[in-house]
Motif scaffolding. Structure first.
Motif, PDB file in Angstrom:
ATOM      1  N   GLU A 109       0.824  -1.214   0.000  1.00 55.40           N
ATOM      2  CA  GLU A 109       0.000   0.000   0.000  1.00 55.40           C
ATOM      3  C   GLU A 109       0.855   1.260   0.000  1.00 55.40           C
ATOM      4  OE1 GLU A 109      -2.630  -0.219   3.322  1.00 55.40           O
ATOM      5  OE2 GLU A 109      -3.606  -2.061   2.629  1.00 55.40           O
ATOM      6  N   SER A 110       2.043   1.169   0.590  1.00 56.52           N
ATOM      7  CA  SER A 110       2.917   2.337   0.729  1.00 56.52           C
ATOM      8  C   SER A 110       4.297   1.858   1.148  1.00 56.52           C
ATOM      9  CB  SER A 110       2.364   3.284   1.806  1.00 56.52           C
ATOM     10  OG  SER A 110       2.365   2.639   3.067  1.00 56.52           O
ATOM     11  N   LYS A 111       5.234   2.794   1.222  1.00 53.09           N
ATOM     12  CA  LYS A 111       6.573   2.416   1.697  1.00 53.09           C
ATOM     13  C   LYS A 111       6.512   1.984   3.154  1.00 53.09           C
ATOM     14  CE  LYS A 111      10.167   5.281   2.360  1.00 53.09           C
ATOM     15  NZ  LYS A 111      11.440   6.031   2.230  1.00 53.09           N
ATOM     16  N   GLU A 112       5.684   2.650   3.940  1.00 54.72           N
ATOM     17  CA  GLU A 112       5.540   2.238   5.338  1.00 54.72           C
ATOM     18  C   GLU A 112       4.959   0.833   5.432  1.00 54.72           C
ATOM     19  OE1 GLU A 112       3.963   4.299   9.317  1.00 54.72           O
ATOM     20  OE2 GLU A 112       2.344   3.586   8.024  1.00 54.72           O
ATOM     21  N   ASP A 113       3.989   0.525   4.577  1.00 58.89           N
ATOM     22  CA  ASP A 113       3.408  -0.817   4.575  1.00 58.89           C
ATOM     23  C   ASP A 113       4.476  -1.855   4.264  1.00 58.89           C
ATOM     24  OD1 ASP A 113       1.248  -2.823   4.466  1.00 58.89           O
ATOM     25  OD2 ASP A 113       1.682  -2.844   2.319  1.00 58.89           O
ATOM     26  N   LEU A 114       5.391  -1.534   3.363  1.00 63.60           N
ATOM     27  CA  LEU A 114       6.489  -2.442   3.031  1.00 63.60           C
ATOM     28  C   LEU A 114       7.385  -2.656   4.249  1.00 63.60           C
ATOM     29  CD1 LEU A 114       8.067  -4.116   1.015  1.00 63.60           C
ATOM     30  CD2 LEU A 114       9.077  -2.003   0.118  1.00 63.60           C
ATOM     31  N   LEU A 115       7.700  -1.586   4.952  1.00 58.11           N
ATOM     32  CA  LEU A 115       8.513  -1.710   6.164  1.00 58.11           C
ATOM     33  C   LEU A 115       7.774  -2.535   7.212  1.00 58.11           C
ATOM     34  CD1 LEU A 115      11.006  -0.943   7.852  1.00 58.11           C
ATOM     35  CD2 LEU A 115       9.812   1.171   8.496  1.00 58.11           C
ATOM     36  N   LEU A 116       6.488  -2.308   7.335  1.00 58.60           N
ATOM     37  CA  LEU A 116       5.685  -3.055   8.304  1.00 58.60           C
ATOM     38  C   LEU A 116       5.660  -4.535   7.948  1.00 58.60           C
ATOM     39  CD1 LEU A 116       3.856  -2.787  10.808  1.00 58.60           C
ATOM     40  CD2 LEU A 116       1.929  -2.416   9.251  1.00 58.60           C
ATOM     41  N   GLN A 117       5.563  -4.859   6.665  1.00 57.71           N
ATOM     42  CA  GLN A 117       5.609  -6.257   6.239  1.00 57.71           C
ATOM     43  C   GLN A 117       6.929  -6.906   6.646  1.00 57.71           C
ATOM     44  OE1 GLN A 117       4.682  -7.160   2.147  1.00 57.71           O
ATOM     45  NE2 GLN A 117       3.071  -5.606   2.029  1.00 57.71           N
ATOM     46  N   ILE A 118       8.017  -6.184   6.447  1.00 56.36           N
ATOM     47  CA  ILE A 118       9.341  -6.725   6.784  1.00 56.36           C
ATOM     48  C   ILE A 118       9.483  -6.908   8.288  1.00 56.36           C
ATOM     49  CG2 ILE A 118      11.820  -6.230   6.769  1.00 56.36           C
ATOM     50  CD1 ILE A 118      11.288  -4.741   4.073  1.00 56.36           C
ATOM     51  N   GLU A 122      14.463   0.732  12.869  1.00 57.89           N
ATOM     52  CA  GLU A 122      13.484   1.500  12.093  1.00 57.89           C
ATOM     53  C   GLU A 122      12.113   1.597  12.748  1.00 57.89           C
ATOM     54  OE1 GLU A 122      14.294   3.355   9.834  1.00 57.89           O
ATOM     55  OE2 GLU A 122      16.119   2.568   8.910  1.00 57.89           O
ATOM     56  N   LEU A 123      12.002   1.163  13.990  1.00 56.41           N
ATOM     57  CA  LEU A 123      10.716   1.286  14.686  1.00 56.41           C
ATOM     58  C   LEU A 123      10.282   2.747  14.730  1.00 56.41           C
ATOM     59  CD1 LEU A 123       8.711  -0.616  16.129  1.00 56.41           C
ATOM     60  CD2 LEU A 123       9.845  -0.045  18.280  1.00 56.41           C
ATOM     61  N   ARG A 124      11.257   3.639  14.824  1.00 55.87           N
ATOM     62  CA  ARG A 124      10.973   5.073  14.883  1.00 55.87           C
ATOM     63  C   ARG A 124      10.384   5.609  13.587  1.00 55.87           C
ATOM     64  NH1 ARG A 124      16.459   4.365  14.045  1.00 55.87           N
ATOM     65  NH2 ARG A 124      17.289   5.381  12.167  1.00 55.87           N
ATOM     66  N   SER A 125      10.540   4.866  12.499  1.00 53.19           N
ATOM     67  CA  SER A 125      10.052   5.319  11.193  1.00 53.19           C
ATOM     68  C   SER A 125       8.575   5.010  10.972  1.00 53.19           C
ATOM     69  CB  SER A 125      10.879   4.663  10.074  1.00 53.19           C
ATOM     70  OG  SER A 125      12.251   5.005  10.181  1.00 53.19           O
ATOM     71  N   LEU A 126       7.973   4.265  11.872  1.00 49.87           N
ATOM     72  CA  LEU A 126       6.575   3.867  11.711  1.00 49.87           C
ATOM     73  C   LEU A 126       5.629   4.890  12.324  1.00 49.87           C
ATOM     74  CD1 LEU A 126       6.859   0.078  12.667  1.00 49.87           C
ATOM     75  CD2 LEU A 126       6.652   1.037  10.363  1.00 49.87           C
ATOM     76  N   SER A 127       4.452   4.994  11.743  1.00 55.48           N
ATOM     77  CA  SER A 127       3.396   5.825  12.318  1.00 55.48           C
ATOM     78  C   SER A 127       2.917   5.175  13.622  1.00 55.48           C
ATOM     79  CB  SER A 127       2.229   5.925  11.336  1.00 55.48           C
ATOM     80  OG  SER A 127       1.648   4.644  11.148  1.00 55.48           O
ATOM     81  N   PRO A 128       2.201   5.912  14.468  1.00 60.95           N
ATOM     82  CA  PRO A 128       1.763   5.344  15.752  1.00 60.95           C
ATOM     83  C   PRO A 128       1.003   4.026  15.630  1.00 60.95           C
ATOM     84  CG  PRO A 128       1.472   7.715  15.770  1.00 60.95           C
ATOM     85  CD  PRO A 128       1.892   7.351  14.383  1.00 60.95           C
ATOM     86  N   ASP A 129       0.087   3.914  14.676  1.00 52.24           N
ATOM     87  CA  ASP A 129      -0.684   2.668  14.534  1.00 52.24           C
ATOM     88  C   ASP A 129       0.210   1.504  14.116  1.00 52.24           C
ATOM     89  OD1 ASP A 129      -2.994   3.927  15.276  1.00 52.24           O
ATOM     90  OD2 ASP A 129      -3.798   4.129  13.232  1.00 52.24           O
ATOM     91  N   ALA A 130       1.081   1.750  13.148  1.00 58.24           N
ATOM     92  CA  ALA A 130       1.989   0.702  12.689  1.00 58.24           C
ATOM     93  C   ALA A 130       2.981   0.336  13.796  1.00 58.24           C
ATOM     94  CB  ALA A 130       2.734   1.164  11.441  1.00 58.24           C
ATOM     95  N   HIS A 131       3.459   1.331  14.503  1.00 59.93           N
ATOM     96  CA  HIS A 131       4.369   1.125  15.638  1.00 59.93           C
ATOM     97  C   HIS A 131       3.727   0.186  16.648  1.00 59.93           C
ATOM     98  CE1 HIS A 131       6.336   2.103  19.472  1.00 59.93           C
ATOM     99  NE2 HIS A 131       7.372   2.545  18.768  1.00 59.93           N
ATOM    100  N   GLN A 132       2.456   0.410  16.958  1.00 60.25           N
ATOM    101  CA  GLN A 132       1.766  -0.412  17.957  1.00 60.25           C
ATOM    102  C   GLN A 132       1.615  -1.847  17.486  1.00 60.25           C
ATOM    103  OE1 GLN A 132       0.964   0.702  21.113  1.00 60.25           O
ATOM    104  NE2 GLN A 132       0.736  -1.509  21.395  1.00 60.25           N
ATOM    105  N   LYS A 133       1.413  -2.041  16.182  1.00 60.36           N
ATOM    106  CA  LYS A 133       1.307  -3.398  15.653  1.00 60.36           C
ATOM    107  C   LYS A 133       2.581  -4.195  15.909  1.00 60.36           C
ATOM    108  CE  LYS A 133      -2.023  -2.369  11.962  1.00 60.36           C
ATOM    109  NZ  LYS A 133      -2.243  -2.284  10.497  1.00 60.36           N
ATOM    110  N   ILE A 134       3.729  -3.549  15.708  1.00 62.39           N
ATOM    111  CA  ILE A 134       5.004  -4.231  15.938  1.00 62.39           C
ATOM    112  C   ILE A 134       5.216  -4.454  17.435  1.00 62.39           C
ATOM    113  CG2 ILE A 134       7.508  -4.073  15.686  1.00 62.39           C
ATOM    114  CD1 ILE A 134       5.929  -4.664  13.103  1.00 62.39           C
ATOM    115  N   VAL A 135       4.887  -3.477  18.248  1.00 58.90           N
ATOM    116  CA  VAL A 135       5.016  -3.630  19.697  1.00 58.90           C
ATOM    117  C   VAL A 135       4.168  -4.802  20.179  1.00 58.90           C
ATOM    118  CG1 VAL A 135       4.479  -2.560  21.923  1.00 58.90           C
ATOM    119  CG2 VAL A 135       5.645  -1.236  20.143  1.00 58.90           C
ATOM    120  N   ASP A 136       2.951  -4.934  19.654  1.00 59.21           N
ATOM    121  CA  ASP A 136       2.072  -6.038  20.042  1.00 59.21           C
ATOM    122  C   ASP A 136       2.673  -7.393  19.663  1.00 59.21           C
ATOM    123  OD1 ASP A 136       0.251  -4.228  21.047  1.00 59.21           O
ATOM    124  OD2 ASP A 136      -1.098  -4.329  19.306  1.00 59.21           O
ATOM    125  N   LYS A 137       3.277  -7.465  18.472  1.00 60.98           N
ATOM    126  CA  LYS A 137       3.905  -8.717  18.052  1.00 60.98           C
ATOM    127  C   LYS A 137       5.107  -9.045  18.944  1.00 60.98           C
ATOM    128  CE  LYS A 137       2.727  -8.830  13.102  1.00 60.98           C
ATOM    129  NZ  LYS A 137       2.278 -10.246  13.043  1.00 60.98           N
TER     130      LYS A 137
END
Length: 212
Positions: free
Chosen positions: A49-58, A109-124
């Protein structure tokens, strides 16, 4: 998803991870990623969906893979609670050494994520830490480990693995098997396991015997 599309999606994540590792997320454009894969930029949006989505996938994918490896190690483990924990810790350490680039991205790169995406990684991450904490608590309840604080023990194990990922390279003085063995001994000693070294040496010898 057709096989060709799956292969393309994997190639996109792999090339993006390489570029994010080498240049950093902010310094890498989607045009760079597309060129590395041999696609036009517009074609990327069939997979992201976006560059952030790509980072989130990784970043999400590396944690998913780590948890899968750890659960597989637990499923294959035999023995008591410490033996099971030891098997998971060995898989945990080995995974970080072998997937060092994506581990590095996940940690920087956690700092590069938006708050919602950041929380998804924190939850994982919390899901994985909860999994490890359960194994540590099992060893404590069995009277096989002298626990101080299970959460801090888990943070220590995560830090040890991250440390290995920061410096390990194949072909150095010690093999990865030896490094995993030594770090696992450190982890079990930290837990106050009385026969930590003997347990690790026994499992290490058994694994090599099975591989012969």
């Amino acid at each position: 998803m057709p096989v060709a599309e799956r292969k393309t999606a994997v190639a996109i994540r792999e090339e993006a991870a390489r570029l994010f590792f080498e240049r950093g997320f902010n310094a890498t454009s989607l045009r760079d990623v597309a060129a590395a894969v041999g696609l036009k930029v517009g074609s990327l949006y069939n997979h992201i969906e976006s560059k952030e989505d790509l980072l989130l996938q990784i970043m999400g994918g590396i944690i998913d893979d780590l948890l899968e490896h750890a659960r597989q190690a637990l499923a294959e483990a035999t023995g008591d609670a410490v033996d099971r924990l030891q098997a998971v810790l060995a898989a945990h350490l080995r995974f970080h050494a072998e997937r060092a680039q994506t581990v590095f991205i996940g940690n920087t790169e956690l700092r590069s994520l938006s708050p919602d995406a950041h929380q998804k990684i924190v939850d994982k991450r919390q899901e994985y830490e909860t999994f490890l904490r359960g194994l540590v608590e099992d060893a404590g309840r069995a009277g096989l480990a002298d626990l101080i604080d299970t959460r801090i023990h888990v943070y220590s194990f995560v830090a040890q693995a991250t440390h290995i990922a920061s410096w390990y390279q194949p072909g150095r003085r010690k093999s990865l098997d030896e490094i995993v063995r030594d770090y696992t001994k450190l982890a079990l000693r930290e837990l106050g396991v009385s026969d930590a070294d003997a347990r690790v040496d026994r499992q290490h010898a058994g694994a090599h015997g099975a591989a012969v």
